[in-house]
Design a protein around this motif. Sequence first.
Motif, PDB file in Angstrom:
ATOM      1  N   PHE A   1      27.149  15.444 -73.513  1.00  0.00           N
ATOM      2  CA  PHE A   1      26.251  16.338 -74.256  1.00  0.00           C
ATOM      3  C   PHE A   1      26.126  15.936 -75.730  1.00  0.00           C
ATOM      4  CE2 PHE A   1      25.265  20.258 -76.583  1.00  0.00           C
ATOM      5  CZ  PHE A   1      24.106  20.660 -75.908  1.00  0.00           C
ATOM      6  N   GLY A   2      27.219  15.705 -76.413  1.00  0.00           N
ATOM      7  CA  GLY A   2      27.202  15.360 -77.836  1.00  0.00           C
ATOM      8  C   GLY A   2      28.523  15.731 -78.482  1.00  0.00           C
ATOM      9  N   ALA A   3      28.544  15.664 -79.804  1.00  0.00           N
ATOM     10  CA  ALA A   3      29.794  15.927 -80.534  1.00  0.00           C
ATOM     11  C   ALA A   3      29.504  16.785 -81.751  1.00  0.00           C
ATOM     12  CB  ALA A   3      30.455  14.621 -80.958  1.00  0.00           C
ATOM     13  N   PHE A   4      30.427  17.715 -82.010  1.00  0.00           N
ATOM     14  CA  PHE A   4      30.381  18.519 -83.223  1.00  0.00           C
ATOM     15  C   PHE A   4      31.315  17.871 -84.248  1.00  0.00           C
ATOM     16  CE2 PHE A   4      29.006  21.622 -80.062  1.00  0.00           C
ATOM     17  CZ  PHE A   4      27.893  22.155 -80.693  1.00  0.00           C
ATOM     18  N   LEU A   5      30.803  17.667 -85.450  1.00  0.00           N
ATOM     19  CA  LEU A   5      31.533  17.003 -86.522  1.00  0.00           C
ATOM     20  C   LEU A   5      31.730  17.956 -87.687  1.00  0.00           C
ATOM     21  CD1 LEU A   5      29.469  13.682 -86.507  1.00  0.00           C
ATOM     22  CD2 LEU A   5      31.530  14.175 -85.215  1.00  0.00           C
ATOM     23  N   THR A   6      32.839  17.806 -88.395  1.00  0.00           N
ATOM     24  CA  THR A   6      33.084  18.609 -89.596  1.00  0.00           C
ATOM     25  C   THR A   6      33.327  17.688 -90.776  1.00  0.00           C
ATOM     26  OG1 THR A   6      35.476  18.733 -89.185  1.00  0.00           O
ATOM     27  CG2 THR A   6      34.103  20.501 -88.274  1.00  0.00           C
ATOM     28  N   GLN A   7      32.915  18.146 -91.949  1.00  0.00           N
ATOM     29  CA  GLN A   7      33.109  17.392 -93.186  1.00  0.00           C
ATOM     30  C   GLN A   7      33.474  18.374 -94.295  1.00  0.00           C
ATOM     31  OE1 GLN A   7      29.757  15.047 -94.402  1.00  0.00           O
ATOM     32  NE2 GLN A   7      30.856  14.023 -96.060  1.00  0.00           N
TER      33      GLN A   7
ATOM     34  N   PHE B   1      26.000  18.188 -85.826  1.00  0.00           N
ATOM     35  CA  PHE B   1      25.969  17.790 -84.415  1.00  0.00           C
ATOM     36  C   PHE B   1      25.390  16.394 -84.297  1.00  0.00           C
ATOM     37  CE2 PHE B   1      23.906  17.503 -80.242  1.00  0.00           C
ATOM     38  CZ  PHE B   1      24.965  17.834 -79.406  1.00  0.00           C
ATOM     39  N   ASN B   2      26.024  15.573 -83.434  1.00  0.00           N
ATOM     40  CA  ASN B   2      25.552  14.209 -83.180  1.00  0.00           C
ATOM     41  C   ASN B   2      25.343  14.051 -81.685  1.00  0.00           C
ATOM     42  OD1 ASN B   2      25.218  11.404 -82.840  1.00  0.00           O
ATOM     43  ND2 ASN B   2      26.518  10.959 -84.609  1.00  0.00           N
ATOM     44  N   GLN B   3      24.077  13.818 -81.293  1.00  0.00           N
ATOM     45  CA  GLN B   3      23.723  13.714 -79.878  1.00  0.00           C
ATOM     46  C   GLN B   3      24.130  12.379 -79.271  1.00  0.00           C
ATOM     47  OE1 GLN B   3      19.595  14.533 -79.239  1.00  0.00           O
ATOM     48  NE2 GLN B   3      19.714  14.456 -77.000  1.00  0.00           N
ATOM     49  N   GLN B   4      24.446  11.388 -80.116  1.00  0.00           N
ATOM     50  CA  GLN B   4      24.750  10.053 -79.615  1.00  0.00           C
ATOM     51  C   GLN B   4      26.192   9.930 -79.110  1.00  0.00           C
ATOM     52  OE1 GLN B   4      22.193   7.998 -79.417  1.00  0.00           O
ATOM     53  NE2 GLN B   4      20.907   9.548 -80.406  1.00  0.00           N
ATOM     54  N   LEU B   5      27.095  10.781 -79.589  1.00  0.00           N
ATOM     55  CA  LEU B   5      28.504  10.687 -79.195  1.00  0.00           C
ATOM     56  C   LEU B   5      28.734  11.517 -77.932  1.00  0.00           C
ATOM     57  CD1 LEU B   5      30.164  11.098 -82.717  1.00  0.00           C
ATOM     58  CD2 LEU B   5      29.651   8.985 -81.492  1.00  0.00           C
ATOM     59  N   ILE B   6      28.709  10.833 -76.777  1.00  0.00           N
ATOM     60  CA  ILE B   6      28.825  11.546 -75.494  1.00  0.00           C
ATOM     61  C   ILE B   6      29.997  11.038 -74.651  1.00  0.00           C
ATOM     62  CG2 ILE B   6      26.363  12.095 -75.410  1.00  0.00           C
ATOM     63  CD1 ILE B   6      25.998   9.743 -73.505  1.00  0.00           C
ATOM     64  N   SER B   7      30.693   9.977 -75.104  1.00  0.00           N
ATOM     65  CA  SER B   7      31.802   9.429 -74.318  1.00  0.00           C
ATOM     66  C   SER B   7      32.988  10.390 -74.342  1.00  0.00           C
ATOM     67  CB  SER B   7      32.224   8.065 -74.868  1.00  0.00           C
ATOM     68  OG  SER B   7      31.148   7.147 -74.773  1.00  0.00           O
ATOM     69  N   ASN B   8      33.621  10.562 -73.218  1.00  0.00           N
ATOM     70  CA  ASN B   8      34.739  11.488 -73.102  1.00  0.00           C
ATOM     71  C   ASN B   8      35.989  10.877 -73.736  1.00  0.00           C
ATOM     72  OD1 ASN B   8      36.493  13.519 -72.384  1.00  0.00           O
ATOM     73  ND2 ASN B   8      36.669  12.874 -70.241  1.00  0.00           N
ATOM     74  N   ASP B   9      36.475  11.495 -74.816  1.00  0.00           N
ATOM     75  CA  ASP B   9      37.719  11.029 -75.437  1.00  0.00           C
ATOM     76  C   ASP B   9      38.942  11.793 -74.930  1.00  0.00           C
ATOM     77  OD1 ASP B   9      37.217  13.458 -76.561  1.00  0.00           O
ATOM     78  OD2 ASP B   9      37.336  12.799 -78.648  1.00  0.00           O
ATOM     79  N   GLY B  10      38.737  12.769 -74.048  1.00  0.00           N
ATOM     80  CA  GLY B  10      39.838  13.495 -73.434  1.00  0.00           C
ATOM     81  C   GLY B  10      40.364  14.667 -74.242  1.00  0.00           C
ATOM     82  N   LEU B  11      39.926  14.826 -75.501  1.00  0.00           N
ATOM     83  CA  LEU B  11      40.479  15.868 -76.353  1.00  0.00           C
ATOM     84  C   LEU B  11      40.119  17.256 -75.835  1.00  0.00           C
ATOM     85  CD1 LEU B  11      41.900  16.777 -78.949  1.00  0.00           C
ATOM     86  CD2 LEU B  11      39.701  16.526 -80.143  1.00  0.00           C
ATOM     87  N   LEU B  12      38.835  17.522 -75.656  1.00  0.00           N
ATOM     88  CA  LEU B  12      38.383  18.854 -75.243  1.00  0.00           C
ATOM     89  C   LEU B  12      38.886  19.194 -73.844  1.00  0.00           C
ATOM     90  CD1 LEU B  12      36.701  21.401 -75.677  1.00  0.00           C
ATOM     91  CD2 LEU B  12      34.697  20.132 -74.856  1.00  0.00           C
ATOM     92  N   VAL B  13      38.788  18.245 -72.927  1.00  0.00           N
ATOM     93  CA  VAL B  13      39.185  18.513 -71.534  1.00  0.00           C
ATOM     94  C   VAL B  13      40.682  18.783 -71.447  1.00  0.00           C
ATOM     95  CG1 VAL B  13      39.233  17.578 -69.195  1.00  0.00           C
ATOM     96  CG2 VAL B  13      37.285  17.095 -70.691  1.00  0.00           C
ATOM     97  N   SER B  14      41.485  17.974 -72.152  1.00  0.00           N
ATOM     98  CA  SER B  14      42.936  18.163 -72.114  1.00  0.00           C
ATOM     99  C   SER B  14      43.336  19.509 -72.703  1.00  0.00           C
ATOM    100  CB  SER B  14      43.634  17.031 -72.877  1.00  0.00           C
ATOM    101  OG  SER B  14      43.340  15.781 -72.301  1.00  0.00           O
ATOM    102  N   TYR B  15      42.701  19.896 -73.819  1.00  0.00           N
ATOM    103  CA  TYR B  15      43.044  21.153 -74.475  1.00  0.00           C
ATOM    104  C   TYR B  15      42.673  22.340 -73.582  1.00  0.00           C
ATOM    105  CZ  TYR B  15      43.223  24.781 -78.047  1.00  0.00           C
ATOM    106  OH  TYR B  15      43.505  25.919 -78.765  1.00  0.00           O
ATOM    107  N   ALA B  16      41.466  22.307 -72.978  1.00  0.00           N
ATOM    108  CA  ALA B  16      41.039  23.408 -72.114  1.00  0.00           C
ATOM    109  C   ALA B  16      41.885  23.476 -70.848  1.00  0.00           C
ATOM    110  CB  ALA B  16      39.570  23.240 -71.770  1.00  0.00           C
TER     111      ALA B  16
END
Length: 319
Positions: free
Chosen positions: A22-28, A50-65
Amino acid sequence: MVLEHYISELLYRYNCVVIPGFGAFLTQSRSAIIHKDTHTLYPPAKTVSFNQQLISNDGLLVSYAAEAQKTTFEAMLKQVEEEVVDWKLRLQKGERLQLADIGEVWSGTEGKIQFQPSGKTNYLTASYGMSSFVAAPVAREVLKEEVAALEEKTPIAFTPEKREAVAARPYLKYAAVVLLALTTGFTGFQFYKAEQNNQQVVREEAHKQVSKRIQEATFFDTEPLELPTITLKTTKKASTDKAGRKTHHIIAGAFRYRTNADKKIEQLKELGFHPSYIGTNPFGLHMVAYDSFIDAQQALQALHKIKRTQKDAWLKSVR
């Protein structure tokens, strides 16, 4: 599954949270800012994008949930993929996704995903508890202009001094001078008395600190010195002889740390003494002796000789 809940929690700790497919939420981070028109001060915060180009699964969200819901990684990954498919279908229908505490997502022209952060949540943990507030502007220049305008409209008029009235009551002038002198003298005396009391308190406190440092320097070594590690093979002397008579020790010092006691023994050896480690006292301090004797008379003679140069030496007898 409320996927945005886990995304929001991760944004406090990470600068990038990827939703696979889907994409990635970024903070600055940004510094505190002041709105010039409203005089509102906003604390430091993290801005969300929000960045629509970053869609690769890095495992962070899935592991936390998966850990939060007590399930496997594969099962949670399947749930996230189903949630993403539902999001995309809703966007294609023209709906706007309201992600709690994150912002609003919708589909723009050419299928590009648009994002508007909510701004209600500050993801910068260093600014926890801080909120925006309105600061009243400083009105120094405004008051200055008002006073200047007032002086132009109502100038102050000065009248000649009526000297005859002053001459008629000269005692008032002298009474004021005497009262001023008495007040000044009394204030000066009070100040001098307070200063003397302060100096006395400082002297007493200094005396206490000096006495405390002398005691610590004589009997306690509060911090272990940073010395190379020394391994000593020593044997503790028996406290009594075969006849059961007293063993007399001339104490060189008591130390909180064994490393300092060993260092003291090496120093005494260099000075020509026969030092030894005699264990700990009831306070848990490691004790070191200049020398030890079976005969009490010999111990007293040695003590008098040692005290000529080592004033802190004292005799300890053990049964």
